[in-house]
Scaffold this active site. Structure first.
Site, PDB file in Angstrom:
ATOM      1  N   CYS A 212     -46.880  22.829 -21.470  1.00 49.09           N
ATOM      2  CA  CYS A 212     -47.648  21.861 -22.267  1.00 49.09           C
ATOM      3  C   CYS A 212     -47.948  22.859 -23.478  1.00 49.09           C
ATOM      4  O   CYS A 212     -48.367  24.247 -23.235  1.00 49.09           O
ATOM      5  CB  CYS A 212     -49.008  21.477 -21.846  1.00 49.09           C
ATOM      6  SG  CYS A 212     -48.648  20.246 -20.578  1.00 49.09           S
TER       7      CYS A 212
ATOM      8  N   ARG B 210     -42.489  24.082 -24.898  1.00 49.88           N
ATOM      9  CA  ARG B 210     -43.284  24.275 -23.914  1.00 49.88           C
ATOM     10  C   ARG B 210     -43.368  22.985 -22.849  1.00 49.88           C
ATOM     11  O   ARG B 210     -43.985  23.027 -21.849  1.00 49.88           O
ATOM     12  CB  ARG B 210     -44.635  24.512 -24.367  1.00 49.88           C
ATOM     13  CG  ARG B 210     -44.793  25.872 -25.204  1.00 49.88           C
ATOM     14  CD  ARG B 210     -46.072  26.165 -25.485  1.00 49.88           C
ATOM     15  NE  ARG B 210     -47.005  26.563 -24.175  1.00 49.88           N
ATOM     16  CZ  ARG B 210     -47.193  27.732 -23.692  1.00 49.88           C
ATOM     17  NH1 ARG B 210     -46.619  28.580 -24.101  1.00 49.88           N
ATOM     18  NH2 ARG B 210     -48.056  27.616 -22.908  1.00 49.88           N
TER      19      ARG B 210
ATOM     20  N   TRP C  61     -45.814  18.572 -20.735  1.00 48.52           N
ATOM     21  CA  TRP C  61     -44.693  18.866 -19.401  1.00 48.52           C
ATOM     22  C   TRP C  61     -45.349  18.349 -18.424  1.00 48.52           C
ATOM     23  O   TRP C  61     -46.617  19.031 -17.755  1.00 48.52           O
ATOM     24  CB  TRP C  61     -44.322  20.121 -19.420  1.00 48.52           C
ATOM     25  CG  TRP C  61     -43.243  20.233 -18.360  1.00 48.52           C
ATOM     26  CD1 TRP C  61     -42.044  20.179 -18.602  1.00 48.52           C
ATOM     27  CD2 TRP C  61     -43.493  20.646 -17.041  1.00 48.52           C
ATOM     28  NE1 TRP C  61     -41.272  20.546 -17.502  1.00 48.52           N
ATOM     29  CE2 TRP C  61     -42.132  20.902 -16.296  1.00 48.52           C
ATOM     30  CE3 TRP C  61     -44.430  21.000 -16.189  1.00 48.52           C
ATOM     31  CZ2 TRP C  61     -41.826  21.143 -15.108  1.00 48.52           C
ATOM     32  CZ3 TRP C  61     -44.304  21.379 -14.937  1.00 48.52           C
ATOM     33  CH2 TRP C  61     -42.980  21.249 -14.248  1.00 48.52           C
TER      34      TRP C  61
ATOM     35  N   ASN D 155     -53.715  22.634 -21.330  1.00 43.85           N
ATOM     36  CA  ASN D 155     -52.496  23.189 -20.781  1.00 43.85           C
ATOM     37  C   ASN D 155     -52.968  23.926 -19.565  1.00 43.85           C
ATOM     38  O   ASN D 155     -53.642  24.818 -19.515  1.00 43.85           O
ATOM     39  CB  ASN D 155     -51.632  24.079 -22.013  1.00 43.85           C
ATOM     40  CG  ASN D 155     -51.044  25.067 -21.121  1.00 43.85           C
ATOM     41  OD1 ASN D 155     -50.010  24.808 -20.059  1.00 43.85           O
ATOM     42  ND2 ASN D 155     -50.473  26.356 -21.569  1.00 43.85           N
ATOM     43  N   GLY D 156     -52.212  23.391 -18.434  1.00 40.60           N
ATOM     44  CA  GLY D 156     -52.621  24.128 -17.263  1.00 40.60           C
ATOM     45  C   GLY D 156     -52.638  22.760 -16.226  1.00 40.60           C
ATOM     46  O   GLY D 156     -52.308  21.794 -16.128  1.00 40.60           O
TER      47      GLY D 156
ATOM     48  N   GLU E 162     -26.105  33.888 -13.095  1.00 40.10           N
ATOM     49  CA  GLU E 162     -26.906  33.360 -14.321  1.00 40.10           C
ATOM     50  C   GLU E 162     -25.909  32.262 -15.265  1.00 40.10           C
ATOM     51  O   GLU E 162     -26.254  31.362 -15.702  1.00 40.10           O
ATOM     52  CB  GLU E 162     -26.810  34.680 -15.353  1.00 40.10           C
ATOM     53  CG  GLU E 162     -27.470  34.619 -16.671  1.00 40.10           C
ATOM     54  CD  GLU E 162     -28.667  33.841 -16.945  1.00 40.10           C
ATOM     55  OE1 GLU E 162     -29.382  33.391 -15.852  1.00 40.10           O
ATOM     56  OE2 GLU E 162     -29.084  33.342 -17.966  1.00 40.10           O
TER      57      GLU E 162
ATOM     58  N   LYS F 212     -27.099  28.853 -16.239  1.00 37.25           N
ATOM     59  CA  LYS F 212     -26.805  28.307 -17.844  1.00 37.25           C
ATOM     60  C   LYS F 212     -26.216  26.697 -17.697  1.00 37.25           C
ATOM     61  O   LYS F 212     -26.600  25.909 -18.629  1.00 37.25           O
ATOM     62  CB  LYS F 212     -26.013  29.421 -18.561  1.00 37.25           C
ATOM     63  CG  LYS F 212     -26.575  29.946 -19.565  1.00 37.25           C
ATOM     64  CD  LYS F 212     -27.891  30.487 -20.024  1.00 37.25           C
ATOM     65  CE  LYS F 212     -29.204  30.231 -19.246  1.00 37.25           C
ATOM     66  NZ  LYS F 212     -29.896  31.240 -18.973  1.00 37.25           N
TER      67      LYS F 212
ATOM     68  N   GLU G  85     -28.349  24.045 -15.993  1.00 32.92           N
ATOM     69  CA  GLU G  85     -29.701  23.537 -16.547  1.00 32.92           C
ATOM     70  C   GLU G  85     -29.550  22.814 -18.177  1.00 32.92           C
ATOM     71  O   GLU G  85     -30.300  22.057 -18.337  1.00 32.92           O
ATOM     72  CB  GLU G  85     -30.660  24.628 -16.945  1.00 32.92           C
ATOM     73  CG  GLU G  85     -30.053  25.766 -17.672  1.00 32.92           C
ATOM     74  CD  GLU G  85     -31.288  27.029 -18.005  1.00 32.92           C
ATOM     75  OE1 GLU G  85     -32.445  26.756 -17.769  1.00 32.92           O
ATOM     76  OE2 GLU G  85     -30.739  28.018 -18.318  1.00 32.92           O
TER      77      GLU G  85
ATOM     78  N   HIS H 101     -16.901  32.354   3.496  1.00 32.95           N
ATOM     79  CA  HIS H 101     -17.682  31.997   4.486  1.00 32.95           C
ATOM     80  C   HIS H 101     -18.420  30.762   4.196  1.00 32.95           C
ATOM     81  O   HIS H 101     -19.421  30.311   4.768  1.00 32.95           O
ATOM     82  CB  HIS H 101     -18.705  33.014   4.648  1.00 32.95           C
ATOM     83  CG  HIS H 101     -18.544  34.525   4.808  1.00 32.95           C
ATOM     84  ND1 HIS H 101     -17.793  34.870   6.071  1.00 32.95           N
ATOM     85  CD2 HIS H 101     -18.072  35.470   3.941  1.00 32.95           C
ATOM     86  CE1 HIS H 101     -17.397  36.043   6.073  1.00 32.95           C
ATOM     87  NE2 HIS H 101     -17.606  36.382   4.803  1.00 32.95           N
TER      88      HIS H 101
ATOM     89  N   LYS I  11     -40.150  25.756 -21.498  1.00 37.59           N
ATOM     90  CA  LYS I  11     -39.902  27.278 -21.475  1.00 37.59           C
ATOM     91  C   LYS I  11     -40.719  28.093 -20.826  1.00 37.59           C
ATOM     92  O   LYS I  11     -40.275  29.049 -20.418  1.00 37.59           O
ATOM     93  CB  LYS I  11     -40.076  27.615 -23.082  1.00 37.59           C
ATOM     94  CG  LYS I  11     -39.391  29.082 -23.479  1.00 37.59           C
ATOM     95  CD  LYS I  11     -38.068  29.146 -23.499  1.00 37.59           C
ATOM     96  CE  LYS I  11     -37.360  30.368 -23.969  1.00 37.59           C
ATOM     97  NZ  LYS I  11     -36.031  30.558 -23.344  1.00 37.59           N
TER      98      LYS I  11
HETATM   99  C1  F6R Z   1     -33.433  29.918 -17.446  1.00 38.04           C
HETATM  100  C2  F6R Z   1     -34.552  30.086 -17.826  1.00 38.04           C
HETATM  101  C3  F6R Z   1     -35.607  30.239 -16.713  1.00 38.04           C
HETATM  102  C4  F6R Z   1     -36.670  31.248 -16.856  1.00 38.04           C
HETATM  103  C5  F6R Z   1     -37.604  31.412 -15.795  1.00 38.04           C
HETATM  104  C6  F6R Z   1     -38.498  32.756 -15.843  1.00 38.04           C
HETATM  105  O1  F6R Z   1     -32.666  29.725 -18.449  1.00 38.04           O
HETATM  106  O2  F6R Z   1     -34.919  30.685 -18.678  1.00 38.04           O
HETATM  107  O3  F6R Z   1     -35.033  30.103 -15.521  1.00 38.04           O
HETATM  108  O4  F6R Z   1     -35.806  32.507 -16.736  1.00 38.04           O
HETATM  109  O5  F6R Z   1     -38.286  29.935 -15.788  1.00 38.04           O
HETATM  110  O6  F6R Z   1     -39.234  32.741 -17.059  1.00 38.04           O
HETATM  111  P1  F6R Z   1     -39.744  33.872 -17.658  1.00 38.04           P
HETATM  112  O7  F6R Z   1     -38.602  34.912 -17.893  1.00 38.04           O
HETATM  113  O8  F6R Z   1     -40.321  33.522 -18.993  1.00 38.04           O
HETATM  114  O9  F6R Z   1     -40.881  34.392 -16.640  1.00 38.04           O
END
Ligand code: F6R
Length: 614
Positions: free
Chosen positions: A2, A27, A74, A100-101, A487, A491, A494, A510, A609
């Protein structure tokens, strides 16, 4: 998650808050709302994005209001809906809050309030908090500031809140525990936000509240800060922030994600600027230099992180063990914090986080510190909670990352990790001069090499067109390329919502090999260092099961090329650096596939984010 925004001053609050909310949409973006205020208050809120909110705020509601609060959500408690959106009002309609929280003990407080005649329209914990504040204000004849303070001593959880009360129309009360809160100080005006981006064009003077701090911001008396737990008056620390408007705008790119992919050469240069000195064989990361003995004596290193940052941690495990011969474990922060990990005094715990606000990583740090570990934070956001909670650390200096999917944050984390690996190897005497020199020199050339790799964009777009309708993808790699495969898969899933799995290539036999047929595209990172012959055999096994193979190979490769349906070449570099280069085409592949499927790559569904919930 949020985002919250607030304004009190002499300008129209509405445009400031709407623009601020748009900058904070990373956010959370499932609903949005605003309250605007002069003598009377108005609240407008809706399920949907800030753009949807703009459609329903009337000209009357907007005009002439110089105080307001906004929220982009969020969902945690209660589905995204108009009713569950913030701001929430108290039963009398006098007090409004944005939050936010999470309030963990909201159910027991709700019961007490219900017994005292309060009723609730939404399913949220926030509506409980605003009514608790009102209950305290009326029953204890308190001011709004006092009521907020008393209420916060009764709640368990995390919050950044801003509260207004029509009985005190010239005041905003803010408070923080666990979720970030910044206050921008202008001339006779104040800006409140989850980070500084909503107000950078107005002021660079910022106060970041610490946990258990609150402030009453009033037109008459200015900014007064207090401790929530002890009533003490506190002296705020004003910081001059260095954030430019340009860095948080799209600069001609269609999406932030694409902009951030293309920013990687300059972001990585910023990461090693002033730290990497190839000519003198010197790496200077002040957080390490000031704590050399801690690293030299560490019996082991534990890395805690989530998501993409956890993948960066895996690369660190390979490199630190190889170059510095220190045992390394990499843990999901969310698992580490809930078990009873063996951490001893003298252990080093490295926390990796782009946002520096991830609740699980923050909690893992707290646990590690309680157990006597030395905590080193690798963060992007300057002044973030994790950066502040760490004993020492290194910023990645990637600049703001606004696209929800991490791109430049990942490759700059890897850049810090490579520098750390080299320096730790030097300190421990486990890396020879020649190897140090070779890796350091290559690291310095990476920005140029990445610029070259970015030119494969059109080729990748073509590949994306061919596979955009696939339902599943497999990503494979060995050694350092295994985290890169994880990774790549993250990507894709998501932002395009295609199911994708990353695997160590040799693990395939396996189990996962059962999935392979002509409908399963397989992305293989098969560069020529490490266990090249082994991965060639793995590619052969996949080919003989008719999968379509997209391979990332070292320039000039022959063996993998003839087995692959599509080949993306990257320059030859030492193993530890390959994940950085290999990530670029993988990011572009996900980006193009997601765009072709009509997805919003900057704001994928259900994500945010900054994950400040546990
Ligand atoms: C994927 C992504 C998330 C963050 C994860 C940790 O693209 O961005 O998987 O890596 O939420 O976030 P941080 O790095 O901000 O602790």
């Amino acid at each position: 998650m949020c985002g919250i925004v607030g304004y009190i001053g002499h300008r129209d609050a509405y445009p400031i808050i709407i623009k601020g909310l748009k900058r904070l949409e990373y956010r959370g973006y499932d609903s949005a709302g605003i309250t605007l205020f002069n003598a009377a208050s108005v609240v407008v809120k809706t399920k949907g994005k800030v753009a949807d909110l703009e459609q329903i705020v009337t000209p009357q509601a907007k005009s002439g209001k110089t105080l307001g609060l906004g929220h982009t959500r969020w969902a945690t408690h209660g589905i995204p809906s108009d009713l569950n959106s913030h701001p929430h009002l108290s039963n009398s309609g006098k007090i409004a809050i944005v939050h936010n929280g999470i309030i963990e003990n909201y159910a027991s407080i709700k019961k007490i309030l219900t017994d005292n005649g309060y009723h609730f329209k939404s399913d949220t914990d926030t509506e409980v908090l605003v009514n608790l504040i009102e209950y305290i204000k009326t029953s204890q004849k308190a001011t709004i500031g006092q009521a907020v303070q008393i209420a916060l001593t009764q709640v368990v959880g995390a919050y950044a809140i801003a509260v207004v009360d029509t009985d005190r129309p010239g005041e905003v009360v803010v408070a923080k525990l666990g979720s970030p809160l910044a206050v921008g100080i202008g001339k006779d005006e104040y800006f409140i936000a989850s980070d500084a981006s909503p107000f950078i064009e107005y002021t660079n003077r910022t106060i970041y509240l610490d946990d258990n701090e609150m402030a009453v911001i009033s037109r008459k008396k200015g900014f007064k800060m207090y401790s929530i737990t002890s009533d003490k008056v506190l002296t705020p620390k004003v910081q001059e922030i260095q954030l430019s408007l340009e860095t948080i705008e799209k600069s001609g790119f269609d999406y932030f994600m694409l902009k951030e992919i293309h920013e990687q050469p300059s972001a990585i240069t910023d990461t090693f600027r002033g730290r990497l000195h190839v000519d003198t064989q010197n790496i200077n990361i002040s957080g390490i230099e000031q704590n050399k003995a801690v690293f030299e004596n560490a019996q082991r290193i534990t890395i805690v992180a989530c998501g993409t940052s956890w993948h960066a941690g895996l690369v660190a495990e390979y490199l630190f063990e190889d170059a510095a011969r220190i045992p390394v474990e990499v843990e999901y922060a969310s698992e580490f914090r809930y078990r009873n990990p063996v951490i001893n005094k003298g252990d080093v715990v490295i926390a990796i986080s782009q946002s520096g606000e991830t609740a699980d990583t923050l909690a893992a740090i707290k646990l590690a510190k309680e157990k006597g570990a030395f905590v080193f934070g690798i963060c992007n956001v300057v002044g973030s909670s994790i950066a502040r909670a760490s004993d020492a650390g290194a910023y990645t200096h990637a600049g703001p990352e606004i696209g929800v999917a991490s791109t430049k944050a990942f490759t700059t984390q890897l850049t810090v990790i490579i520098m750390m690996g080299l320096r730790l190897g030097q300190l421990k005497g486990t890396i020879d001069k020649h190897d140090f020199d070779r890796v350091a020199k290559q690291l310095e050339t990476l920005p140029k090499l990445i610029e070259g790799v970015l030119t494969c964009d059109k080729q990748i777009e073509k590949i994306a067109r061919e596979y955009k309708d696939a339902s599943n993808f497999l990503y494979l790699g060995r050694g350092y390329n295994f985290p890169a495969a994880l990774e790549g898969a993250l990507k894709l899933k998501e932002i395009s919502y295609i199911h994708a799995e990353g695997y160590p290539a040799a693990e395939m036999k396996h189990g996962p090999i059962a999935l392979i047929d002509e409908n399963m595209p397989v992305v293989v990172i098969a560069t020529n260092k490490g266990h090249y012959e082994k991965i060639v055999s793995n590619v052969q096994e996949i080919k003989s099961r008719n999968a379509n193979i997209i391979s990332i190979v070292t320039k000039g490769d022959e063996s993998v090329k003839i087995l692959s349906d599509h080949v993306i070449e990257i320059p030859e570099v030492t193993e530890a650096l390959v994940p950085i280069l290999a990530s670029i085409p993988l990011q572009l592949l996900s980006y193009h596939i997601a765009i072709m499927r009509g997805c919003n790559v900057d704001q994928p569904r259900n994500l945010a984010k900054s994950v400040t919930v546990e």
